[in-house]
Design an enzyme around this catalytic site. Structure first.
Site, PDB file in Angstrom:
ATOM      1  N   HIS A 130       0.855  -1.196   0.000  1.00 24.88           N
ATOM      2  CA  HIS A 130       0.000   0.000   0.000  1.00 24.88           C
ATOM      3  C   HIS A 130       0.885   1.237   0.000  1.00 24.88           C
ATOM      4  O   HIS A 130       1.809   1.368   0.799  1.00 24.88           O
ATOM      5  CB  HIS A 130      -0.882  -0.002   1.252  1.00 24.88           C
ATOM      6  N   HIS A 174       1.891  11.952  -0.861  1.00 19.93           N
ATOM      7  CA  HIS A 174       0.886  11.409   0.050  1.00 19.93           C
ATOM      8  C   HIS A 174       0.034  12.551   0.599  1.00 19.93           C
ATOM      9  O   HIS A 174       0.531  13.408   1.332  1.00 19.93           O
ATOM     10  CB  HIS A 174       1.553  10.659   1.196  1.00 19.93           C
TER      11      HIS A 174
END
Length: 438
Positions: A130, A174
């Site tokens: 992930h 992110h």
């Protein structure tokens, strides 16, 4: 490089009436500046093996029309082609056929297991990193400890990450590029391509997360689509390895075996989660035409096996598609009205474990029972953490009914490193959020 090769890679036993390509040899050493330990159609065309002549050697997955050259030591290469035919190449001779019913056993691993060579891509459980690119020490936005090369070396076979368009260039960031920017998509894919090129018996999957999918241009069209990924894919060299499926919506039965993908040299499968454009980029499939996911970014330790994305998918349709079990446990942090999800690293020994409430092993078992087959992908944070090194790969091996016996993971165990970071990371999150608000 010394290695022993006996590869029965093109077809499953149920397809035994079709031609089968077998490559074999024992203790062969490839020499020369350009020699690489590769075996695929493209490698034969590049003439890297043996000293014999190969002419019109056909397999179900392709045809070899090339003259082999290069330097080897010790045993010569043997080629066996056909369901009941064998063709041997030894020394400077022309290939000819003889009839036989004997078949070699497969000892060359595909994706780390010999058993996988004749399995369909849709009949294997792999571990997914992930947010694979986000491996930066002491950063709240990180989801992994090791970079992508180490991830792949350790056995990760699906890579997922969140992309952002900044001044016309795609980056892996992110949440925001102020929080964590690990560089361009092209740079990341260049590293992936180098690994793929040097591992000819491995098939990997990449899911591109399009964070900017809701943004529109001046004409009201999506700002970022599959087309934005063309340049980084082509510039990185990855395109030559990407498999283009015959359909935009593949069922479980449509997918080829790993052996077929390997012998074609098309060993990378690509998906995008939003704003697909298969007319412009036919090899980049829309994820949710081909795969569904359990609830995304879960904070529920029960990890339900229900369909999370796409919404409204029928039971009948879902049973004919790939599916991914999202098993990355998060903790929600709220600061000054801003809510953030960060990995719950405190419980990784349980989350990435084999047994017990909240464990990856329990989720894999429950999903298998619910759907009649294991998940195709197990998405995890910090794949190298758990009750023992490689615990997530042990879960996958049990789902695949194979024996996990590889060493893992990375240069060191993160068990002691990740026991304490929640408080430290919370402090960093506060600092980052405050910085963004200024």
């Amino acid at each position: 490089m010394l290695f022993h090769l006996v590869w029965l890679g093109a077809l499953a036993a149920a397809q035994s009436s079709q031609p089968i390509l077998t490559l074999s040899g024992s203790n062969r050493r490839l020499t020369g500046a350009d020699a690489t330990p590769t075996l695929s159609l493209s490698d034969f065309e590049a003439s890297t093996f043996g000293t014999g002549t190969m002419s019109d050697l056909s397999a179900r997955t392709g045809t070899v029309n090339a003259t082999a050259s290069g330097t080897t030591s010790e045993n010569p290469l043997t080629l066996l082609v056909g369901g009941t035919r064998t063709t041997a190449v030894s020394g400077n001779v022309t290939a000819s056929t003889t009839t036989t019913t004997a078949r070699p056993s497969n000892t060359q691993p595909c994706n780390n297991y010999p058993e996988f060579c004749t399995r369909r891509y849709s009949n294997i459980t792999e571990v997914c990193a992930h947010n694979s690119p986000f491996a930066r020490k002491n950063n709240a936005g990180s989801n992994q400890q090791y970079g992508v090369t180490q991830q792949l070396n350790d056995g990760i076979r699906m890579l997922q990450g969140q992309t952002h368009l900044v001044n016309g260039t795609l980056y892996y960031c992110h949440t925001s590029c102020e929080l964590l920017n690990v560089g361009t998509v092209e740079g990341y894919l260049t590293e992936v391509t180098e690994w793929v090129r040097s591992h000819p018996f491995d098939v990997i999957t990449i899911i591109f997360g399009n964070f900017d999918y809701e943004q529109k241009d001046a004409n009201g069209n999506p700002l970022v689509t599959s087309k934005n990924f063309l340049e980084p894919i082509e510039n990185s060299g990855l395109k030559q390895f990407i498999y283009q499926p015959p359909k935009t919506a593949m069922t479980l039965e449509d997918w080829p075996t790993l052996g077929e993908l390997i012998v074609k040299g098309k060993r990378v499968i690509t998906f995008i989660d939003y704003n697909y454009d298969t007319n412009a980029v036919p090899y980049m499939l829309w994820e949710f035409y081909n795969m569904w996911e359990t609830p995304y970014s879960p904070t529920d330790v029960n990890f339900p096996c229900t369909v999370g994305r796409p919404e409204g998918l029928s039971q009948n349709k879902s049973r004919s598609m790939l599916y991914m079990a999202n098993h990355n446990l998060n903790v929600e942090v709220s600061i000054a009205g801003t809510s953030l999800l960060i990995p719950n690293t405190v419980d990784l020994n349980v989350t990435n474990g084999l047994n017990g409430t909240g464990s990856l092993g329990l989720m894999a078992e429950r999903c298998t029972a619910d759907w009649g087959r294991p998940p195709n992908f197990l998405l995890v944070d910090y794949y190298n953490a758990g009750p023992f090194n490689g615990s997530v790969f042990e879960v996958a091996a049990r789902a695949n009914n194979v024996t996990y016996n590889r060493e893992c993971c990375g240069a060191e165990s993160v068990a002691t490193v990740l026991v304490r970071p929640l408080g430290v990371w919370l402090g960093m999150v506060v600092a980052v959020v405050v910085g963004l608000m200024l």
